[in-house]
Design a protein around this motif. Structure first.
Motif, PDB file in Angstrom:
ATOM      1  N   LEU A 237       8.720  43.954  -6.218  1.00 52.91           N
ATOM      2  CA  LEU A 237       9.815  44.805  -6.650  1.00 52.91           C
ATOM      3  C   LEU A 237      11.008  43.933  -7.018  1.00 52.91           C
ATOM      4  CD1 LEU A 237       9.793  47.501  -3.794  1.00 52.91           C
ATOM      5  CD2 LEU A 237       8.628  47.624  -6.016  1.00 52.91           C
ATOM      6  N   ALA A 238      11.674  44.290  -8.092  1.00 53.00           N
ATOM      7  CA  ALA A 238      12.936  43.655  -8.463  1.00 53.00           C
ATOM      8  C   ALA A 238      13.962  44.763  -8.653  1.00 53.00           C
ATOM      9  CB  ALA A 238      12.781  42.842  -9.744  1.00 53.00           C
ATOM     10  N   PHE A 239      15.224  44.442  -8.430  1.00 48.96           N
ATOM     11  CA  PHE A 239      16.283  45.441  -8.496  1.00 48.96           C
ATOM     12  C   PHE A 239      17.289  45.056  -9.577  1.00 48.96           C
ATOM     13  CE2 PHE A 239      14.860  44.985  -4.072  1.00 48.96           C
ATOM     14  CZ  PHE A 239      14.279  46.233  -3.900  1.00 48.96           C
ATOM     15  N   LEU A 240      17.734  46.054 -10.318  1.00 40.82           N
ATOM     16  CA  LEU A 240      18.752  45.836 -11.334  1.00 40.82           C
ATOM     17  C   LEU A 240      19.644  47.061 -11.348  1.00 40.82           C
ATOM     18  CD1 LEU A 240      19.841  44.072 -13.657  1.00 40.82           C
ATOM     19  CD2 LEU A 240      18.257  45.274 -15.190  1.00 40.82           C
TER      20      LEU A 240
ATOM     21  N   ILE B 177      24.284  37.921  -1.035  1.00 34.78           N
ATOM     22  CA  ILE B 177      23.120  38.118  -1.883  1.00 34.78           C
ATOM     23  C   ILE B 177      23.412  39.313  -2.782  1.00 34.78           C
ATOM     24  CG2 ILE B 177      20.675  38.715  -1.955  1.00 34.78           C
ATOM     25  CD1 ILE B 177      20.331  37.362   0.745  1.00 34.78           C
ATOM     26  N   SER B 178      23.401  39.073  -4.072  1.00 30.97           N
ATOM     27  CA  SER B 178      23.668  40.129  -5.047  1.00 30.97           C
ATOM     28  C   SER B 178      22.370  40.883  -5.343  1.00 30.97           C
ATOM     29  CB  SER B 178      24.237  39.512  -6.327  1.00 30.97           C
ATOM     30  OG  SER B 178      24.514  40.501  -7.281  1.00 30.97           O
ATOM     31  N   THR B 179      22.423  42.199  -5.308  1.00 32.46           N
ATOM     32  CA  THR B 179      21.214  43.025  -5.427  1.00 32.46           C
ATOM     33  C   THR B 179      20.340  42.671  -6.635  1.00 32.46           C
ATOM     34  OG1 THR B 179      22.286  44.825  -4.254  1.00 32.46           O
ATOM     35  CG2 THR B 179      20.359  45.397  -5.568  1.00 32.46           C
ATOM     36  N   PRO B 180      20.889  42.502  -7.848  1.00 32.93           N
ATOM     37  CA  PRO B 180      20.003  42.220  -8.980  1.00 32.93           C
ATOM     38  C   PRO B 180      19.351  40.847  -8.946  1.00 32.93           C
ATOM     39  CG  PRO B 180      22.288  42.131  -9.679  1.00 32.93           C
ATOM     40  CD  PRO B 180      22.286  42.691  -8.291  1.00 32.93           C
ATOM     41  N   THR B 181      19.707  40.008  -7.979  1.00 32.81           N
ATOM     42  CA  THR B 181      19.056  38.695  -7.886  1.00 32.81           C
ATOM     43  C   THR B 181      17.779  38.738  -7.061  1.00 32.81           C
ATOM     44  OG1 THR B 181      20.109  37.899  -5.839  1.00 32.81           O
ATOM     45  CG2 THR B 181      21.366  37.647  -7.898  1.00 32.81           C
ATOM     46  N   VAL B 182      17.515  39.850  -6.379  1.00 29.97           N
ATOM     47  CA  VAL B 182      16.436  39.900  -5.387  1.00 29.97           C
ATOM     48  C   VAL B 182      15.110  40.334  -6.008  1.00 29.97           C
ATOM     49  CG1 VAL B 182      15.618  41.067  -3.292  1.00 29.97           C
ATOM     50  CG2 VAL B 182      17.999  40.298  -3.451  1.00 29.97           C
ATOM     51  N   MET B 183      14.039  39.659  -5.591  1.00 31.78           N
ATOM     52  CA  MET B 183      12.670  40.097  -5.850  1.00 31.78           C
ATOM     53  C   MET B 183      11.925  39.999  -4.528  1.00 31.78           C
ATOM     54  SD  MET B 183       9.757  38.739  -8.559  1.00 31.78           S
ATOM     55  CE  MET B 183      10.785  39.037 -10.003  1.00 31.78           C
ATOM     56  N   ILE B 184      11.071  40.997  -4.250  1.00 28.71           N
ATOM     57  CA  ILE B 184      10.461  41.083  -2.928  1.00 28.71           C
ATOM     58  C   ILE B 184       9.044  41.628  -3.022  1.00 28.71           C
ATOM     59  CG2 ILE B 184      11.585  43.334  -2.664  1.00 28.71           C
ATOM     60  CD1 ILE B 184      11.533  43.013   0.299  1.00 28.71           C
ATOM     61  N   SER B 185       8.188  41.162  -2.134  1.00 31.26           N
ATOM     62  CA  SER B 185       6.868  41.746  -1.983  1.00 31.26           C
ATOM     63  C   SER B 185       7.011  43.219  -1.621  1.00 31.26           C
ATOM     64  CB  SER B 185       6.106  41.012  -0.872  1.00 31.26           C
ATOM     65  OG  SER B 185       5.120  41.824  -0.298  1.00 31.26           O
ATOM     66  N   ARG B 186       6.336  44.091  -2.340  1.00 27.09           N
ATOM     67  CA  ARG B 186       6.431  45.522  -2.040  1.00 27.09           C
ATOM     68  C   ARG B 186       5.937  45.812  -0.624  1.00 27.09           C
ATOM     69  NH1 ARG B 186       3.231  49.902  -5.585  1.00 27.09           N
ATOM     70  NH2 ARG B 186       1.499  49.003  -4.411  1.00 27.09           N
ATOM     71  N   LYS B 187       4.918  45.093  -0.182  1.00 26.16           N
ATOM     72  CA  LYS B 187       4.384  45.302   1.171  1.00 26.16           C
ATOM     73  C   LYS B 187       5.447  45.011   2.219  1.00 26.16           C
ATOM     74  CE  LYS B 187       0.655  43.841   4.278  1.00 26.16           C
ATOM     75  NZ  LYS B 187      -0.565  42.993   4.414  1.00 26.16           N
TER      76      LYS B 187
ATOM     77  N   THR C  24      18.613  34.672  -6.061  1.00 20.94           N
ATOM     78  CA  THR C  24      19.131  33.601  -6.910  1.00 20.94           C
ATOM     79  C   THR C  24      20.654  33.622  -6.895  1.00 20.94           C
ATOM     80  OG1 THR C  24      19.481  34.760  -9.037  1.00 20.94           O
ATOM     81  CG2 THR C  24      17.196  34.193  -8.444  1.00 20.94           C
ATOM     82  N   GLU C  25      21.220  32.630  -7.532  1.00 23.45           N
ATOM     83  CA  GLU C  25      22.660  32.686  -7.784  1.00 23.45           C
ATOM     84  C   GLU C  25      22.915  33.680  -8.900  1.00 23.45           C
ATOM     85  OE1 GLU C  25      25.615  29.677  -7.372  1.00 23.45           O
ATOM     86  OE2 GLU C  25      24.059  28.145  -7.342  1.00 23.45           O
ATOM     87  N   SER C  26      24.161  34.108  -9.005  1.00 23.52           N
ATOM     88  CA  SER C  26      24.534  35.084 -10.022  1.00 23.52           C
ATOM     89  C   SER C  26      25.944  34.801 -10.500  1.00 23.52           C
ATOM     90  CB  SER C  26      24.468  36.497  -9.435  1.00 23.52           C
ATOM     91  OG  SER C  26      24.932  37.455 -10.355  1.00 23.52           O
ATOM     92  N   SER C  27      26.172  35.041 -11.766  1.00 25.39           N
ATOM     93  CA  SER C  27      27.541  34.971 -12.265  1.00 25.39           C
ATOM     94  C   SER C  27      28.155  36.365 -12.196  1.00 25.39           C
ATOM     95  CB  SER C  27      27.570  34.448 -13.703  1.00 25.39           C
ATOM     96  OG  SER C  27      26.833  35.294 -14.549  1.00 25.39           O
ATOM     97  N   ARG C  28      29.457  36.414 -12.137  1.00 24.10           N
ATOM     98  CA  ARG C  28      30.164  37.688 -12.017  1.00 24.10           C
ATOM     99  C   ARG C  28      31.158  37.788 -13.163  1.00 24.10           C
ATOM    100  NH1 ARG C  28      30.654  41.637  -8.422  1.00 24.10           N
ATOM    101  NH2 ARG C  28      32.632  42.683  -8.024  1.00 24.10           N
TER     102      ARG C  28
END
Length: 250
Positions: free
Chosen positions: A103-106, A167-177, A132-136
């Motif tokens: 899952l990834a969030f945007l 941790i900025s939400t759109p930078t996250v990717m996670i195993s759905r499990k 990841t890092e993110s620019s704002r």
């Protein structure tokens, strides 16, 4: 022509979903079509094309739903949800319909860099989740996010609690499990629901931090509004939950 099914799915007769994609991207949105269109564009521009995009509309009253129904891409699904103003609830709803193992969030006002999905999918060969890092971006100005060095386990959880890491939400990717094991987003929270989830993830599974600017967060005034008093209530709930944990004493 497009039609909406009983569960709110956007579908087109004769067009079947793609086989199970590598990653499911979740976007909750409410009355933000111009920004959402740009967010979708950043997904379409990805170097990794094996994805599905699940857009959960929170009862928009603008042109959002009508415009989404015009998109002719069977990787994109629209789920219509009664208005709740709760981004965690909307993301959980989208996750229940996701087909990918990751899952990834945007958010609808944020953007992916073109190699974001490709870089993180590669990193997740050795971990259950990644950020990841993110620019704002503030208006026309753009600055680098302050996220600190990567960490894992209790060190990361404590760093988050002390606001030494972010941790900025759109930078996250996670195993759905793993997302399902830790319980997803806490739907009682109308604010800081992402912060709460990252702490639980940190205590449950190793992460990989990618020190690259792979997302852009845009500070807008029309984010999901929290009901009066809910912001303070949400933060109090989070700190109460996690300061009682023996590894997150701050």
């Amino acid at each position: 022509s497009a039609a909406v099914g009983d569960l709110g799915y956007l579908y087109r007769p004769g067009r079947l979903p793609t086989p199970m994609p590598k990653v499911s991207i979740l976007i909750p949105t409410y009355n933000r079509w111009p920004l959402l269109e740009e967010a979708i564009g950043s997904v379409l521009a990805q170097s990794e094309a094996d994805w599905e995009l699940i857009i959960v509309d929170d009862g928009s009253t603008d042109e959002t739903v009508a415009r989404l129904k015009e998109i002719d891409d069977n990787r994109i699904t629209l789920l219509e949800h009664p208005h709740c103003g709760n981004p965690g609830q909307l993301r959980n709803f989208g996750a229940r319909h996701a087909r990918a193992n990751y899952l990834a969030f945007l958010d609808s006002d944020d953007l992916f860099e073109p190699d974001k999905l490709e870089r993180q999918l590669g990193a997740l060969e050795n971990a259950a989740w990644s950020w990841t890092e993110s620019s704002r971006r503030l208006g026309d100005a753009k600055r680098r996010g302050e996220f600190g060095e990567g960490a894992n386990g209790a060190d990361l959880a404590i760093g988050l609690m002390r606001h030494e890491r972010a941790i900025s939400t759109p930078t996250v990717m996670i195993s759905r499990k793993v997302f399902e094991v830790v319980g997803g987003f806490d739907e009682v929270l109308f604010n800081c629901e992402d912060f709460d989830l990252w702490i639980r993830l940190a205590l449950h599974a190793d992460a990989v931090f990618i020190p690259e600017l792979l997302t852009t967060s845009r500070a807008m005034d029309d984010r999901f509004p929290s009901p009066e008093g809910r912001v303070t209530e949400s933060w109090a709930r989070v700190f109460s939950k996690h300061t009682s944990h023996p590894t997150t004493k701050v």
